[in-house]
Design an enzyme around this catalytic site. Structure first.
Site, PDB file in Angstrom:
ATOM      1  N   ILE A   9     -47.614  -1.399 100.809  1.00 49.20           N
ATOM      2  CA  ILE A   9     -48.864  -1.646 100.074  1.00 49.20           C
ATOM      3  C   ILE A   9     -49.935  -2.183 101.020  1.00 49.20           C
ATOM      4  CG2 ILE A   9     -49.920  -2.707  98.041  1.00 49.20           C
ATOM      5  CD1 ILE A   9     -47.118  -3.125  96.895  1.00 49.20           C
ATOM      6  N   THR A  43     -40.683  -6.136 110.524  1.00 55.21           N
ATOM      7  CA  THR A  43     -39.270  -6.076 110.139  1.00 55.21           C
ATOM      8  C   THR A  43     -38.921  -4.597 109.975  1.00 55.21           C
ATOM      9  OG1 THR A  43     -39.715  -6.028 107.769  1.00 55.21           O
ATOM     10  CG2 THR A  43     -39.544  -8.225 108.800  1.00 55.21           C
ATOM     11  N   THR A  90     -45.687 -10.305  91.863  1.00 50.27           N
ATOM     12  CA  THR A  90     -45.012  -9.186  91.202  1.00 50.27           C
ATOM     13  C   THR A  90     -44.737  -9.476  89.728  1.00 50.27           C
ATOM     14  OG1 THR A  90     -42.840  -8.084  91.098  1.00 50.27           O
ATOM     15  CG2 THR A  90     -42.899 -10.177  92.238  1.00 50.27           C
ATOM     16  N   ASP A  91     -44.648  -8.400  88.954  1.00 53.16           N
ATOM     17  CA  ASP A  91     -44.293  -8.560  87.524  1.00 53.16           C
ATOM     18  C   ASP A  91     -42.864  -9.082  87.366  1.00 53.16           C
ATOM     19  OD1 ASP A  91     -42.909  -6.251  88.312  1.00 53.16           O
ATOM     20  OD2 ASP A  91     -43.614  -5.009  86.651  1.00 53.16           O
ATOM     21  N   GLU A  92     -42.073  -9.043  88.468  1.00 52.71           N
ATOM     22  CA  GLU A  92     -40.664  -9.452  88.353  1.00 52.71           C
ATOM     23  C   GLU A  92     -40.519 -10.951  88.119  1.00 52.71           C
ATOM     24  OE1 GLU A  92     -37.954  -7.359  90.897  1.00 52.71           O
ATOM     25  OE2 GLU A  92     -39.360  -5.716  91.170  1.00 52.71           O
ATOM     26  N   TYR A 142     -34.838 -12.166  94.878  1.00 47.91           N
ATOM     27  CA  TYR A 142     -36.192 -11.702  95.226  1.00 47.91           C
ATOM     28  C   TYR A 142     -37.223 -12.316  94.282  1.00 47.91           C
ATOM     29  CZ  TYR A 142     -40.312  -8.639  95.154  1.00 47.91           C
ATOM     30  OH  TYR A 142     -41.605  -8.172  95.147  1.00 47.91           O
ATOM     31  N   LYS A 171     -40.271 -15.021  94.988  1.00 49.46           N
ATOM     32  CA  LYS A 171     -41.679 -14.719  94.712  1.00 49.46           C
ATOM     33  C   LYS A 171     -42.262 -15.735  93.723  1.00 49.46           C
ATOM     34  CE  LYS A 171     -43.883 -11.682  95.964  1.00 49.46           C
ATOM     35  NZ  LYS A 171     -44.745 -11.546  97.180  1.00 49.46           N
TER      36      LYS A 171
END
Ligand code: NAD
Ligand code: TYD
Length: 342
Positions: A13, A37, A128-130, A152, A156
């Site tokens: 992104i 990375t 993020t939506d997560e 993850y 976040k």
């Protein structure tokens, strides 16, 4: 705001965002600061370096390295940080969570501290939506609680909270966007759409986790970049904005679009053992960002099909990645047993 540090700008992104911003704002200068990375690649920005050489610079560095971060801000007289740098793949966070905590939590703190010390005009956190966790019904609004379920999304979440803490405690001018699943050019082929597209091109199986009825909002990466741009210029300080199409599809629907776009048979679909703790559904309410005048251009189906066509036309980008030892080891670890058992 004219001199931006785009951390993680050599990734998927971030590289699309850098290109988009340099094209749109002829007076902006961007330094991409990236550790490179496995997910970061100079090639993603090769055209950017050629087209915008006098308004673009690349610095290889870790966001956890406070000294180098500060030096870069000083050297290039930067006024804004847009933080894309992160470990980003849920499956990897299940096997190696430490690097997620290091970069997504500690690294975010280092950047915030540098933004505070150098009194930057803005710190923008790409989230993020997560962080909302799975939403079985309805849509997540920005006011909904954090309920992350993977290492993850937990990392976040911590990055988001630290960003908000710097705003509350010291008035740091921050904004946050929470994006839905992105698809588009230069996405590392561990994420589902580029993985499925490149496997299908090679007539390899498409490993669908579980029943494939999980729901995601697959948005085109440039719609997301435009959303971040709108928040940078018109967002309210200290506020969070969701970015997504506001509609969703199941993974099996997405898989069928991949195959149909390439003219490949559905016999390539293999249902394999599910991801542990797999979030069943994400869905965003994007009305807050729409109220700032932003609108999403592509539907999920259009975004997936357009992405698949890019992978079909850009084998020179992904073949070297997939044929490398690092990728092969990852693929074997993640899929070999699953595919054999299916
Ligand atoms: P990506 O994995 O493609 O790229 C991440 C980039 O960060 C790479 O270039 C990598 O080299 C760099 N990086 C990693 N650790 C670093 C460190 N310690 N210091 C400096 N650079 C480092 O990720 P992406 O998909 O482009 O995601 C970018 C951001 O957007 C992430 O913060 C992610 O959480 C967020 N996001 C992604 C999605 C998605 O669907 N991909 C959706 C919503 C939000
Ligand atoms: P992914 O691209 O890893 O994004 P995220 O987990 O951050 O949403 O996965 C998107 C969806 O696709 C998710 O529901 C998991 C599923 N998936 C598969 O079914 N098979 C795969 O091989 C991968 C990588 C993902």
């Amino acid at each position: 705001m004219q001199r931006l540090m785009v951390t993680g700008g050599a990734g998927f992104i971030g590289s699309n965002f850098t290109r988009y911003m340099l094209e749109k704002y002829p007076d902006y200068f961007i330094v991409v600061y990236d550790k490179l990375t496995y997910a970061g690649r100079r090639e993603n920005l090769q055209d950017v370096a050629e087209r915008f050489g006098d308004r673009y610079a690349f610095v290889q560095g870790d966001i956890c390295d406070a000294k180098q971060v500060e030096q870069t801000i000083t050297d290039y007289k930067l006024d804004t940080i847009v933080n894309f740098a992160a470990e980003t793949h849920v499956d990897r966070s299940l096997t190696e969570p430490g690097s997620f905590i290091q970069t997504d939590v500690y690294g975010t703190y280092v950047l915030l501290e540098a933004a505070k010390t150098h009194q930057l005009e803005r710190y923008h956190q790409v989230s993020t939506d997560e962080v909302y966790g799975q939403v079985l019904t309805g849509r997540s609004a920005e006011t909904d609680p954090y309920e992350p379920r993977s290492p993850y999304s937990a990392s976040k979440t911590a990055g988001d909270l630290m960003t908000l803490a710097y705003h509350a405690s010291w008035g740091l001018p921050v904004t946050i966007t929470r994006g839905a699943n992105n698809v588009g050019p230069y996405q590392y082929p561990e994420k589902v759409v580029p993985l499925f597209a490149t496997n299908a091109i090679d007539d390899q199986p498409l490993p669908v986790y579980g029943d494939g009825l999980q729901v995601r909002d697959y948005q085109y990466v440039l719609d997301h970049c435009e959303g971040i741009d709108v928040v940078l210029h018109r967002g309210k300080l200290g506020e969070i904005y969701n970015v997504g199409t506001g509609a969703e599809m199941t993974n099996i629907e997405m898989t069928r679009i991949v195959l149909a776009t390439l003219g490949k048979p559905e016999s390539l679909i293999k249902h394999v053992a599910d991801r542990p703790g797999h979030d069943r559904r994400y869905a965003l309410d994007v009305s807050k960002l729409r109220a700032l005048g932003w609108k999403c251009h592509l539907t999920c189906a259009e975004a997936v099909a357009k992405t698949v066509r890019w992978y079909a036309e850009n084998e020179a980008w992904w073949r070297p990645i997939k044929s490398g030892d690092l990728y092969k080891q990852y693929y074997e670890r993640q899929y070999e047993k699953r595919l054999k058992a299916s």
